[in-house]
Design a protein around this motif. Structure first.
Motif, short mmCIF file in Angstrom:
data_model
loop_
_atom_site.label_atom_id
_atom_site.label_comp_id
_atom_site.label_asym_id
_atom_site.label_seq_id
_atom_site.Cartn_x
_atom_site.Cartn_y
_atom_site.Cartn_z
N PHE A 142 8.05 2.56 -7.78
CA PHE A 142 8.94 3.58 -7.23
C PHE A 142 8.24 4.93 -7.40
CE2 PHE A 142 10.08 3.16 -11.69
CZ PHE A 142 10.15 4.47 -12.13
N ASP A 143 8.71 5.93 -6.69
CA ASP A 143 8.18 7.28 -6.82
C ASP A 143 9.05 8.03 -7.82
OD1 ASP A 143 6.94 9.68 -6.55
OD2 ASP A 143 7.59 10.06 -4.49
N LYS A 144 8.44 8.68 -8.78
CA LYS A 144 9.21 9.40 -9.80
C LYS A 144 10.10 10.47 -9.19
CE LYS A 144 6.01 8.70 -13.68
NZ LYS A 144 5.13 9.37 -14.68
N LYS A 145 9.73 10.95 -7.99
CA LYS A 145 10.53 11.96 -7.32
C LYS A 145 11.79 11.36 -6.70
CE LYS A 145 9.38 13.38 -3.28
NZ LYS A 145 8.66 13.96 -2.11
N SER A 146 11.73 10.06 -6.37
CA SER A 146 12.87 9.37 -5.73
C SER A 146 13.02 8.00 -6.38
CB SER A 146 12.64 9.23 -4.22
OG SER A 146 12.36 10.47 -3.63
N GLU A 147 13.52 7.97 -7.59
CA GLU A 147 13.53 6.75 -8.38
C GLU A 147 14.45 5.68 -7.81
OE1 GLU A 147 14.21 7.52 -12.48
OE2 GLU A 147 12.54 8.96 -12.66
N LYS A 148 15.41 6.07 -6.99
CA LYS A 148 16.33 5.09 -6.42
C LYS A 148 15.68 4.21 -5.35
CE LYS A 148 20.56 7.80 -7.15
NZ LYS A 148 21.72 8.43 -6.46
N GLY A 201 7.98 13.60 8.43
CA GLY A 201 7.51 12.22 8.48
C GLY A 201 7.38 11.57 7.12
N VAL A 202 8.34 11.81 6.24
CA VAL A 202 8.33 11.26 4.89
C VAL A 202 9.46 10.24 4.74
CG1 VAL A 202 7.29 13.32 3.89
CG2 VAL A 202 9.78 13.15 4.04
N LEU A 203 9.51 9.56 3.60
CA LEU A 203 10.59 8.62 3.35
C LEU A 203 11.94 9.32 3.42
CD1 LEU A 203 9.31 6.40 0.39
CD2 LEU A 203 9.69 5.71 2.74
N ALA A 204 12.90 8.67 4.06
CA ALA A 204 14.23 9.25 4.21
C ALA A 204 14.89 9.46 2.85
CB ALA A 204 15.09 8.35 5.09
N ASP A 205 15.60 10.56 2.73
CA ASP A 205 16.33 10.90 1.50
C ASP A 205 17.72 10.28 1.58
OD1 ASP A 205 17.64 12.02 -0.64
OD2 ASP A 205 17.03 14.08 -0.22
N PRO A 206 18.05 9.35 0.67
CA PRO A 206 19.38 8.71 0.72
C PRO A 206 20.53 9.66 0.44
CG PRO A 206 18.18 8.06 -1.26
CD PRO A 206 17.21 8.81 -0.41
N GLU A 207 20.23 10.86 -0.07
CA GLU A 207 21.28 11.84 -0.34
C GLU A 207 21.62 12.67 0.89
OE1 GLU A 207 22.82 11.89 -3.22
OE2 GLU A 207 21.51 10.35 -4.08
N VAL A 208 20.85 12.50 1.97
CA VAL A 208 21.02 13.30 3.18
C VAL A 208 21.67 12.46 4.27
CG1 VAL A 208 19.79 14.51 5.03
CG2 VAL A 208 19.08 14.81 2.64
N THR A 209 22.54 13.06 5.05
CA THR A 209 23.11 12.40 6.21
C THR A 209 22.42 12.94 7.47
OG1 THR A 209 25.28 12.12 5.16
CG2 THR A 209 25.20 11.97 7.57
N PRO A 210 21.70 12.10 8.18
CA PRO A 210 20.96 12.59 9.35
C PRO A 210 21.88 12.85 10.53
CG PRO A 210 20.75 10.22 9.20
CD PRO A 210 21.52 10.65 7.97
N LYS A 234 0.83 -1.20 0.00
CA LYS A 234 0.00 0.00 0.00
C LYS A 234 0.88 1.26 0.00
CE LYS A 234 -3.72 -0.53 2.70
NZ LYS A 234 -4.59 -0.88 3.85
N PRO A 235 1.02 1.91 -1.15
CA PRO A 235 1.79 3.17 -1.20
C PRO A 235 1.21 4.24 -0.29
CG PRO A 235 1.35 2.33 -3.41
CD PRO A 235 0.54 1.50 -2.48
N THR A 236 -0.07 4.12 0.05
CA THR A 236 -0.72 5.10 0.93
C THR A 236 -0.17 5.05 2.35
OG1 THR A 236 -2.50 3.49 1.28
CG2 THR A 236 -2.86 5.18 -0.39
N SER A 237 0.62 4.03 2.68
CA SER A 237 1.25 3.95 4.00
C SER A 237 2.34 5.00 4.17
CB SER A 237 1.85 2.56 4.23
OG SER A 237 0.85 1.56 4.27
N PHE A 238 2.80 5.57 3.04
CA PHE A 238 3.93 6.50 3.07
C PHE A 238 3.48 7.90 2.69
CE2 PHE A 238 5.19 2.30 1.61
CZ PHE A 238 6.16 1.94 2.55
N HIS A 239 3.92 8.88 3.47
CA HIS A 239 3.68 10.27 3.11
C HIS A 239 4.78 10.73 2.15
CE1 HIS A 239 0.50 10.64 6.00
NE2 HIS A 239 1.28 10.22 6.97
N GLY A 240 4.40 11.54 1.21
CA GLY A 240 5.40 12.10 0.31
C GLY A 240 5.55 11.35 -1.00
N ILE A 241 4.87 10.20 -1.17
CA ILE A 241 4.89 9.53 -2.47
C ILE A 241 3.83 10.19 -3.33
CG2 ILE A 241 4.46 7.39 -3.72
CD1 ILE A 241 5.62 5.82 -1.54
N LEU A 242 4.26 11.07 -4.21
CA LEU A 242 3.33 11.88 -4.99
C LEU A 242 3.05 11.31 -6.36
CD1 LEU A 242 4.75 15.41 -4.06
CD2 LEU A 242 2.91 14.14 -2.95
#
Length: 454
Positions: A63-69, A142-151, A35-43
């Motif tokens: 996959f989300d076109k905004k975050s294809e990886k 509260g969205v999917l983590a960005d792999p390009e960011v270091t928390p 269910k993609p609806t489980s995730f916020h930010g998948i547009l």
């Protein structure tokens, strides 16, 4: 250095129907859904499969076109039997008719010693391709983590304080090796610490108590003590421009299994709970399971509401609906579609309320288990300031003013009042005690979306 934090605010909703600590054997559901609806930010989700395709557990399906990886993968093997869409063709579910014996996509297997030598880039790439990355949630928003960011840090809550929540020590028993491997991998993804937060008032599993490469913190208090957002607030608050990640212990275990066994393992133990369940207990199944096998013949009444997750933040689903990505429980309570004239003012011990004036005699027996239905006891009305939100939210923010700032779309005030520190679940208890019957979680999400996308 480890911290001990005692929370003085909050409220425990003690419902009847807690699952007994036993795992029952049951025929596995026929269908499972992602269910993609489980995730916020998948547009803009993009499907990689079609109806009739055969997949294995771990096969990429969207996959989300905004975050294809970031690949989202099938939890089980079988045939794609339905692509369910909603209004404006919004993608709701990818339904899989499961094989009797699950087949897995295979990837490289790593030993514990190998993990110590893996680079951050190699770890991220394998997590993205292996389907376990969606377990990581990014704060703020509260969205999917960005792999390009270091928390700046990664936070894990090792207990759940929601009503009827499953016992993590029970459902994750025997997963110590995978959990530790997952922690070792996550440690390489942050510039700071991995913070593991445990319940000081309960018996703690050795898997959590003896974890390495983490800072273990203890929390004490009523719900929402188990909410990772509340824990972050007291350990290392998120300021503008900062990023932190959160992950459930189940996600940590999934990461460990991917590296140690070379497969995406979506098996899990869920709790089937609630006052309308004849035999509340635990079951073995897989992520996204249809609840039909768990509730059919196990209901005290047909006039009930089935919730994927807990009663405060979960999603209403049909009796044959599917569980959400992050859920470890099914809650079944009476449907409350009735009108009760002056019901709130009748003296009784059978109603639970945070306010003594409305709960009346309920506070005399704090250990009593209650059978609560979905009736809101009134309709939406003017947003009045009562001060009750501040009594149940153990965070140094002003929730009433924050919510009004969101409704007014005042970006400066939202930022000043702490919008970066909260997501919906952090204010769910405020929704329960709200005499104005506002949809507070919806308001919070609207505010987060405004801040992120405007």
């Amino acid at each position: 250095m480890s911290k001990f934090i005692k929370l003085k605010k909050g409220f425990d909703i003690n419902l009847a129907g807690k699952a007994e600590k036993r795992i029952s054997e049951v025929e596995q559901p026929e269908t499972f859904a992602y269910k993609p609806t489980s995730f916020h930010g998948i547009l803009r989700p993009k499907l990689m499969v079609a109806e009739g395709d055969n997949v294995k557990a771990g096969t990429p399906i969207l996959f989300d076109k905004k975050s294809e990886k970031i690949l989202h993968v099938a939890p089980v093997s079988g045939e794609i039997v339905e692509i369910r869409r909603g209004e404006k063709r919004k993608l709701l579910e990818v339904v899989i008719l499961a094989d009797k014996e699950i087949q897995y996509e295979q990837s490289d297997v790593h030993s514990v010693s190998d993990i110590a030598t893996l680079s951050k880039e190699a770890i991220i790439e394998k997590m993205l391709q292996g389907g376990v990355w969606p377990n990581l949630v990014q704060r703020p928003y509260g969205v999917l983590a960005d792999p390009e960011v270091t928390p700046k840090a990664i936070f894990i809550s090792a207990f759940d304080s929601h009503p009827l929540a499953p016992d993590y020590a029970f459902i994750f028993k025997g997963q110590d090796q995978y959990f530790q491997a997952g922690l070792d991998l996550l440690k390489k993804l942050t510039s700071g610490k991995v913070q593991l937060n445990i319940d000081s008032n309960a018996e703690v599993s050795t898997m959590f108590a003896q974890a390495k490469n983490v800072q273990i913190n203890k929390f004490s208090g009523a719900h929402p003590a188990g909410n990772v957002g509340v824990q972050i607030h007291h350990l290392d608050p998120i300021n503008k421009g900062e990023t932190a990640w959160t992950i459930n212990p189940y996600g940590v275990i999934q990461i460990g299994k991917l590296f140690l066994e070379g497969k995406y393992d979506a098996s899990k133990i869920i709790a089937v709970t609630g006052s309308e369940i004849k035999d509340p207990q635990y079951y073995k199944t897989y992520l996204g399971a249809s609840i039909k096998k768990f509730v059919n013949g196990n209901l005290k009444s047909d006039h009930v509401r089935c919730v994927s997750g807990n009663v405060l933040t979960g999603e209403k689903i049909a009796h044959d609906g599917h569980m959400g990505f992050f859920d470890h429980m099914i809650s079944v309570i009476p449907e409350g579609d009735y009108y009760e004239l002056f019901g709130w003012i009748k003296p009784t011990t059978n109603k639970l309320s945070f306010q003594r004036a409305f709960g009346l005699l309920s506070f005399l027996n704090p250990n009593k288990e209650y059978i609560l239905d979905t009736n809101s006891k009134g309709q939406h009305r003017a947003f009045v300031q009562t001060g009750v939100f501040e009594k149940v939210l153990p965070m140094d923010i002003l929730p009433t003013y924050l919510l009004k700032a969101i409704l007014a779309e005042d970006f400066d005030d939202m930022e000043a009042l702490g919008i970066y520190e909260v997501v919906e679940e952090d204010l769910a208890l405020c929704e329960f005690v709200d005499v104005s019957k506002n949809d507070i979680q919806k308001i919070v999400r609207e505010g987060l979306d405004l801040m992120q996308y405007s």
